[in-house]
Design a protein around this motif. Structure first.
Motif, PDB file in Angstrom:
ATOM      1  N   GLY A   1      15.578 -29.122 -12.531  1.00 19.37           N
ATOM      2  CA  GLY A   1      15.330 -29.848 -13.782  1.00 19.37           C
ATOM      3  C   GLY A   1      16.103 -29.242 -14.936  1.00 19.37           C
ATOM      4  N   GLY A   2      15.458 -29.134 -16.101  1.00 15.00           N
ATOM      5  CA  GLY A   2      16.054 -28.409 -17.212  1.00 15.00           C
ATOM      6  C   GLY A   2      16.329 -29.199 -18.466  1.00 15.00           C
ATOM      7  N   ASP A   3      16.287 -30.532 -18.418  1.00 13.04           N
ATOM      8  CA  ASP A   3      16.569 -31.295 -19.626  1.00 13.04           C
ATOM      9  C   ASP A   3      15.394 -31.169 -20.585  1.00 13.04           C
ATOM     10  OD1 ASP A   3      18.326 -32.799 -21.087  1.00 13.04           O
ATOM     11  OD2 ASP A   3      17.717 -34.723 -20.257  1.00 13.04           O
TER      12      ASP A   3
ATOM     13  N   LEU B   1       7.213 -33.277 -30.704  1.00 16.98           N
ATOM     14  CA  LEU B   1       6.806 -32.479 -29.562  1.00 16.98           C
ATOM     15  C   LEU B   1       7.983 -32.241 -28.627  1.00 16.98           C
ATOM     16  CD1 LEU B   1       3.420 -34.308 -28.844  1.00 16.98           C
ATOM     17  CD2 LEU B   1       3.781 -32.200 -30.161  1.00 16.98           C
ATOM     18  N   LEU B   2       7.917 -31.143 -27.873  1.00 19.57           N
ATOM     19  CA  LEU B   2       8.993 -30.780 -26.962  1.00 19.57           C
ATOM     20  C   LEU B   2       8.687 -31.321 -25.566  1.00 19.57           C
ATOM     21  CD1 LEU B   2      11.670 -29.216 -26.582  1.00 19.57           C
ATOM     22  CD2 LEU B   2      10.307 -27.213 -25.971  1.00 19.57           C
ATOM     23  N   TYR B   3       9.636 -32.105 -25.032  1.00 20.66           N
ATOM     24  CA  TYR B   3       9.524 -32.686 -23.694  1.00 20.66           C
ATOM     25  C   TYR B   3      10.426 -31.908 -22.740  1.00 20.66           C
ATOM     26  CZ  TYR B   3       7.135 -36.711 -25.771  1.00 20.66           C
ATOM     27  OH  TYR B   3       6.245 -37.521 -26.426  1.00 20.66           O
ATOM     28  N   ILE B   4       9.908 -31.598 -21.548  1.00 19.86           N
ATOM     29  CA  ILE B   4      10.575 -30.704 -20.602  1.00 19.86           C
ATOM     30  C   ILE B   4      10.562 -31.332 -19.219  1.00 19.86           C
ATOM     31  CG2 ILE B   4      10.529 -28.405 -19.541  1.00 19.86           C
ATOM     32  CD1 ILE B   4       8.714 -27.612 -22.047  1.00 19.86           C
ATOM     33  N   GLY B   5      11.744 -31.503 -18.612  1.00 27.17           N
ATOM     34  CA  GLY B   5      11.836 -31.957 -17.226  1.00 27.17           C
ATOM     35  C   GLY B   5      11.881 -30.747 -16.306  1.00 27.17           C
ATOM     36  N   SER B   6      10.884 -30.606 -15.426  1.00 28.18           N
ATOM     37  CA  SER B   6      10.728 -29.358 -14.671  1.00 28.18           C
ATOM     38  C   SER B   6      11.424 -29.353 -13.316  1.00 28.18           C
ATOM     39  CB  SER B   6       9.239 -29.063 -14.455  1.00 28.18           C
ATOM     40  OG  SER B   6       8.627 -30.090 -13.688  1.00 28.18           O
ATOM     41  N   GLY B   7      11.803 -30.515 -12.769  1.00 29.62           N
ATOM     42  CA  GLY B   7      12.332 -30.561 -11.409  1.00 29.62           C
ATOM     43  C   GLY B   7      11.219 -30.406 -10.382  1.00 29.62           C
TER      44      GLY B   7
ATOM     45  N   THR C   1       1.376 -33.469  -6.949  1.00 30.21           N
ATOM     46  CA  THR C   1       0.292 -32.480  -7.001  1.00 30.21           C
ATOM     47  C   THR C   1       0.132 -32.026  -8.442  1.00 30.21           C
ATOM     48  OG1 THR C   1       0.792 -31.750  -4.748  1.00 30.21           O
ATOM     49  CG2 THR C   1      -0.546 -30.281  -6.109  1.00 30.21           C
ATOM     50  N   ASN C   2      -0.940 -32.417  -9.081  1.00 27.64           N
ATOM     51  CA  ASN C   2      -1.065 -32.198 -10.524  1.00 27.64           C
ATOM     52  C   ASN C   2      -1.574 -30.815 -10.909  1.00 27.64           C
ATOM     53  OD1 ASN C   2      -0.102 -34.786 -11.230  1.00 27.64           O
ATOM     54  ND2 ASN C   2      -2.091 -35.665 -10.704  1.00 27.64           N
ATOM     55  N   SER C   3      -1.793 -29.966  -9.906  1.00 23.55           N
ATOM     56  CA  SER C   3      -2.173 -28.585 -10.200  1.00 23.55           C
ATOM     57  C   SER C   3      -0.956 -27.677 -10.304  1.00 23.55           C
ATOM     58  CB  SER C   3      -3.119 -28.048  -9.114  1.00 23.55           C
ATOM     59  OG  SER C   3      -2.504 -28.113  -7.837  1.00 23.55           O
ATOM     60  N   VAL C   4       0.258 -28.253 -10.208  1.00 19.47           N
ATOM     61  CA  VAL C   4       1.494 -27.500 -10.397  1.00 19.47           C
ATOM     62  C   VAL C   4       2.355 -28.219 -11.432  1.00 19.47           C
ATOM     63  CG1 VAL C   4       1.482 -26.527  -8.075  1.00 19.47           C
ATOM     64  CG2 VAL C   4       2.689 -28.668  -8.499  1.00 19.47           C
ATOM     65  N   ILE C   5       3.218 -27.469 -12.089  1.00 22.83           N
ATOM     66  CA  ILE C   5       4.068 -28.011 -13.155  1.00 22.83           C
ATOM     67  C   ILE C   5       5.278 -28.760 -12.591  1.00 22.83           C
ATOM     68  CG2 ILE C   5       5.779 -27.163 -14.830  1.00 22.83           C
ATOM     69  CD1 ILE C   5       3.650 -25.405 -16.014  1.00 22.83           C
ATOM     70  N   LEU C   6       5.680 -28.453 -11.363  1.00 25.96           N
ATOM     71  CA  LEU C   6       6.900 -29.022 -10.785  1.00 25.96           C
ATOM     72  C   LEU C   6       6.776 -30.524 -10.545  1.00 25.96           C
ATOM     73  CD1 LEU C   6       7.597 -26.181  -8.209  1.00 25.96           C
ATOM     74  CD2 LEU C   6       8.818 -26.578 -10.354  1.00 25.96           C
ATOM     75  N   GLY C   7       7.919 -31.220 -10.672  1.00 26.85           N
ATOM     76  CA  GLY C   7       7.960 -32.653 -10.441  1.00 26.85           C
ATOM     77  C   GLY C   7       7.367 -33.464 -11.581  1.00 26.85           C
ATOM     78  N   LYS C   8       7.403 -32.900 -12.785  1.00 24.36           N
ATOM     79  CA  LYS C   8       6.723 -33.519 -13.919  1.00 24.36           C
ATOM     80  C   LYS C   8       7.628 -33.613 -15.151  1.00 24.36           C
ATOM     81  CE  LYS C   8       2.890 -32.971 -11.456  1.00 24.36           C
ATOM     82  NZ  LYS C   8       3.335 -32.030 -10.413  1.00 24.36           N
TER      83      LYS C   8
ATOM     84  N   ASN D   1       4.010 -37.677 -14.161  1.00 26.32           N
ATOM     85  CA  ASN D   1       4.268 -37.020 -12.868  1.00 26.32           C
ATOM     86  C   ASN D   1       5.128 -37.913 -11.968  1.00 26.32           C
ATOM     87  OD1 ASN D   1       2.491 -38.993 -12.023  1.00 26.32           O
ATOM     88  ND2 ASN D   1       0.998 -37.589 -11.141  1.00 26.32           N
ATOM     89  N   GLY D   2       5.394 -37.426 -10.748  1.00 33.82           N
ATOM     90  CA  GLY D   2       6.138 -38.203  -9.772  1.00 33.82           C
ATOM     91  C   GLY D   2       7.643 -38.211 -10.008  1.00 33.82           C
ATOM     92  N   LEU D   3       8.184 -37.153 -10.584  1.00 29.74           N
ATOM     93  CA  LEU D   3       9.601 -37.116 -10.965  1.00 29.74           C
ATOM     94  C   LEU D   3      10.370 -36.091 -10.139  1.00 29.74           C
ATOM     95  CD1 LEU D   3       9.055 -37.267 -14.823  1.00 29.74           C
ATOM     96  CD2 LEU D   3       9.469 -39.162 -13.246  1.00 29.74           C
ATOM     97  N   ARG D   4      11.618 -36.408  -9.813  1.00 34.14           N
ATOM     98  CA  ARG D   4      12.381 -35.545  -8.919  1.00 34.14           C
ATOM     99  C   ARG D   4      13.116 -34.429  -9.652  1.00 34.14           C
ATOM    100  NH1 ARG D   4      17.786 -37.132  -5.432  1.00 34.14           N
ATOM    101  NH2 ARG D   4      17.827 -35.285  -4.120  1.00 34.14           N
ATOM    102  N   ASN D   5      14.030 -34.788 -10.544  1.00 36.44           N
ATOM    103  CA  ASN D   5      14.882 -33.747 -11.138  1.00 36.44           C
ATOM    104  C   ASN D   5      15.183 -34.038 -12.599  1.00 36.44           C
ATOM    105  OD1 ASN D   5      16.275 -31.309 -10.811  1.00 36.44           O
ATOM    106  ND2 ASN D   5      18.212 -32.321 -10.480  1.00 36.44           N
TER     107      ASN D   5
END
Length: 221
Positions: free
Chosen positions: A131-133, A141-147, A161-168, A217-221
Motif C-alpha cells: 500500500g502506501g498512498d 482527516l488523513l486517509y491511508i491505504g495499508s495494502g 478480517t477487521n481485527s487487522v489493519i491490512l487490506g483497508k 475494507n476489502g482492498l488489495r493495494n
C-alpha cells in the motif's frame, strides 16, 4: 474532434519516483522509493540537496517496499507538517509499515530529519502489496491505504478480517490528542499521536469488534 496530447519534459534526474505532489506553492515535491524527497522548482530544475533523506531507515529491498506515501498538512503554510508512509525493517524478517509526521526547518527547502513523530506502525507479512498512498481529505482527516499484506490472493484473508489493519482504507485525525475511548486501537508503535474520528466503521474503543482506524475494507493495494 480529436484532441492532440503532447508531452513536454519538465525535469530529469530522479530515481524511482513514486509520489509527486505540492505544498500549495509552485514547487513540486517528489518522493523517491529509496527514502528521499526531492524538490523541483518552478523552472523545472531539480534541487541538488534533497528536501529530506531518510534512506538509512527505509527498507526498499522489495519491489513494492520503500518510501511509498507523502502528504502535506492542509495548514502546512503555518505549521510546516508533512506526513510519510514507509516500510522499515526492525529485525530479521520483521517488516513494518510506518506513518510519521515530519516538519520543515527554517530553510523552506529543507526538512528537519530529527523532527519525526511516529503515528502508526503495523506488520507487513510479505514484501509486496504494501500500500502506501496517503492523502488529506476535504474533512482534514488523513486517509491511508495499508495494502493487504502481500503474497498472492490475500492468503491470510486480511482484507476481510477487521481485527487487522491490512487490506483497508484507514482514516485518522492527526490534529489533536486522543481522549477517552478515541485513541489508537490496532497501532503497534506504542504511541498515542492521533485520534479516531467519528464515523469510522468500528469506533468502539480499544479492543472492540474491529480496528477503530478502519474506514473501508476489502482492498488489495
Amino acid at each position: 474532434a480529436a484532441v492532440a496530447i503532447v508531452l513536454t519534459e519538465h525535469a530529469t534526474g530522479l530515481s524511482k519516483p513514486v509520489v509527486i505532489t505540492h505544498a500549495g506553492g509552485e514547487r513540486l515535491f517528489v518522493a523517491e522509493q529509496a527514502g528521499r524527497i526531492r524538490i523541483i522548482d518552478s523552472s523545472g530544475s531539480l534541487l541538488a540537496t534533497p528536501f529530506l533523506d531518510i534512506s538509512s531507515q527505509v527498507d526498499d529491498s522489495g519491489n513494492e517496499q520503500g518510501l511509498l506515501g507523502l502528504a502535506f498538512h492542509p495548514q502546512y503554510a503555518t505549521n510546516g507538517y508533512f506526513y510519510l508512509y514507509y516500510t522499515r525493517d526492525p529485525g530479521a524478517g520483521l517488516d513494518r509499515s510506518r506513518v510519521s509526521r515530519f516538519q520543515v526547518s527554517a530553510d523552506t527547502d529543507l526538512a528537519d530529519p530529527n523532527s519525526e513523530l511516529v503515528l502508526m506502525e503495523f506488520v507487513q507479512p510479505f514484501s509486496n502489496h504494501n500500500g502506501g498512498d496517503i492523502h488529506f481529505g476535504p474533512d482534514g482527516l488523513l486517509y491511508i491505504g495499508s495494502g493487504d499484506g502481500g503474497s498472492g490472493g490475500d492468503p491470510q484473508n486480511n482484507a476481510q478480517t477487521n481485527s487487522v489493519i491490512l487490506g483497508k482504507l484507514l482514516r485518522i485525525d492527526v490534529d489533536g490528542a486522543p481522549g477517552l475511548g478515541d485513541g489508537p486501537d490496532c497501532d503497534i508503535s506504542g504511541n498515542t499521536n492521533y485520534r479516531i474520528p467519528p464515523g469510522n466503521a468500528f469506533r468502539d474503543g480499544s479492543g472492540g469488534q474491529g480496528c477503530d482506524e478502519i474506514y473501508a475494507n476489502g482492498l488489495r493495494n
